[in-house]
Scaffold this active site. Structure first.
Site, PDB file in Angstrom:
ATOM      1  N   LEU A 110     -32.096  -1.569   4.581  1.00 56.19           N
ATOM      2  CA  LEU A 110     -31.378  -0.968   3.455  1.00 56.19           C
ATOM      3  C   LEU A 110     -31.712  -1.669   2.137  1.00 56.19           C
ATOM      4  O   LEU A 110     -31.778  -2.899   2.086  1.00 56.19           O
ATOM      5  CB  LEU A 110     -29.864  -1.100   3.713  1.00 56.19           C
ATOM      6  CG  LEU A 110     -28.949  -0.686   2.564  1.00 56.19           C
ATOM      7  CD1 LEU A 110     -28.668   0.808   2.628  1.00 56.19           C
ATOM      8  CD2 LEU A 110     -27.631  -1.450   2.607  1.00 56.19           C
ATOM      9  N   ASP A 141     -14.579   1.380  -8.502  1.00 52.47           N
ATOM     10  CA  ASP A 141     -13.568   1.284  -9.557  1.00 52.47           C
ATOM     11  C   ASP A 141     -12.194   0.978  -8.966  1.00 52.47           C
ATOM     12  O   ASP A 141     -11.915   1.299  -7.812  1.00 52.47           O
ATOM     13  CB  ASP A 141     -13.536   2.603 -10.343  1.00 52.47           C
ATOM     14  CG  ASP A 141     -12.810   2.455 -11.670  1.00 52.47           C
ATOM     15  OD1 ASP A 141     -12.668   1.312 -12.159  1.00 52.47           O
ATOM     16  OD2 ASP A 141     -12.390   3.485 -12.229  1.00 52.47           O
ATOM     17  N   HIS A 186     -11.201  -8.392  -8.356  1.00 51.92           N
ATOM     18  CA  HIS A 186     -12.668  -8.453  -8.375  1.00 51.92           C
ATOM     19  C   HIS A 186     -13.187  -9.246  -7.178  1.00 51.92           C
ATOM     20  O   HIS A 186     -14.215  -8.915  -6.601  1.00 51.92           O
ATOM     21  CB  HIS A 186     -13.169  -9.074  -9.678  1.00 51.92           C
ATOM     22  CG  HIS A 186     -12.886  -8.225 -10.885  1.00 51.92           C
ATOM     23  ND1 HIS A 186     -13.140  -6.870 -10.907  1.00 51.92           N
ATOM     24  CD2 HIS A 186     -12.361  -8.531 -12.108  1.00 51.92           C
ATOM     25  CE1 HIS A 186     -12.786  -6.375 -12.092  1.00 51.92           C
ATOM     26  NE2 HIS A 186     -12.306  -7.363 -12.836  1.00 51.92           N
TER      27      HIS A 186
END
Ligand code: IPE
Ligand code: IPE
Ligand code: MG
Length: 244
Positions: free
Chosen positions: A127, A16, A33
């Site tokens: 991962l 966020d 962004h």
């Protein structure tokens, strides 16, 4: 006597603060962004080095459609940019991509690119980089309830046989097996809320909040949060000998 350190298998992050980060720099929200996207790459590689098995990143919520049209369009195009730029590195590092969310509602270009990313990394064993994209936890739970109800009405399941496990198995995290619940959930940018993320799965997750906006949250911050988590005392409702 020092207790054994907690193992961090599944880390979830609510990324966020991109918009405010950009605003502070007198730039459009999209700039934040874009920098946030670059940070995904850095944190993914750092998480991989730390031996984390699943990294779940909240990238777009079912509520984020309510943002201005241009911002939604930019966010919908981010997976295209991200995989264009970073797929070779993800492959080199044996990262397996998963996208969790209501993918059928995505624009075709976005849908195609996320499907391709999953297909191209399907056999990787490192991962798991799990993006929550057009994800909402209440919607996820509603879908699960609907599926289970259908099973019961078809005679495939007795209502008395519905367990917590039945519900977990119908959520979007089911494929992660023993790692489906996050051990640690971090939210950046100072907000102390969950915003419809993994409501069922975080029942016993450790929570941590960073004041930093997501584009500023770096490898060192991650390391510090992980170390802090490793030394926490997770009780799961029990009383330990050291407490009595
Ligand atoms: C997080 O940053 C990214 C998404 C929710 C898509 P925000 O866009 O929410 O940035 P702030 O919280 O408005 O600063
Ligand atoms: C949560 O952030 C969703 C993502 C990080 C993708 P928001 O910025 O949308 O959450 P609220 O609106 O502040 O609760
Ligand atoms: Mg926000």
């Amino acid at each position: 006597m020092s207790a054994a350190k907690n193992k961090l298998n599944h880390l979830a992050i609510i990324m966020d603060g991109n918009g405010r980060w950009a605003k502070k720099r007198h730039k459009p929200r999209a700039f934040g962004h874009r920098e946030g996207m670059n940070n995904v790459q850095r944190i993914t590689l750092a998480a991989n080095k730390l031996g984390i098995k699943v990294l779940t990143l909240y990238a777009f919520s079912t509520e984020n459609w309510a943002r201005p049209k241009e911002e939604v369009a930019y966010l919908m195009n981010l997976p295209v940019r991200f995989f264009d730029k970073f797929m070779p590195t993800l492959q080199e590092n044996n990262v397996k991509v998963n996208i969790m969310g209501y993918l059928d509602d995505l624009p075709k270009k976005t849908y195609d690119v996320v499907q391709r990313a999953m297909a191209e990394t399907r056999d990787n064993t490192g991962l798991i980089l799990n993006f929550a994209f057009n994800y909402g936890s209440r919607k996820e739970i509603t879908t699960a309830v609907r599926e289970i109800a259908t099973l019961v009405s078809n005679g495939g399941l007795e209502s008395d046989d519905i367990t917590e496990n039945t519900i977990s198995e119908h959520l979007m995290t089911a494929s992660f097996g023993e790692y489906q619940d996050p051990d640690l959930l971090i939210r950046t940018s100072g907000e102390m809320r969950i915003s419809n993320f993994l409501l069922w799965q975080i029942a016993y997750s450790e929570l941590a909040f960073s004041e930093k906006a997501w584009p500023d949250f770096n490898e060192n911050d991650l390391k510090k949060f992980v170390e802090n988590y490793q030394n926490r005392h997770r009780r799961f409702g029990k009383v330990d000998e050291s407490d009595s």
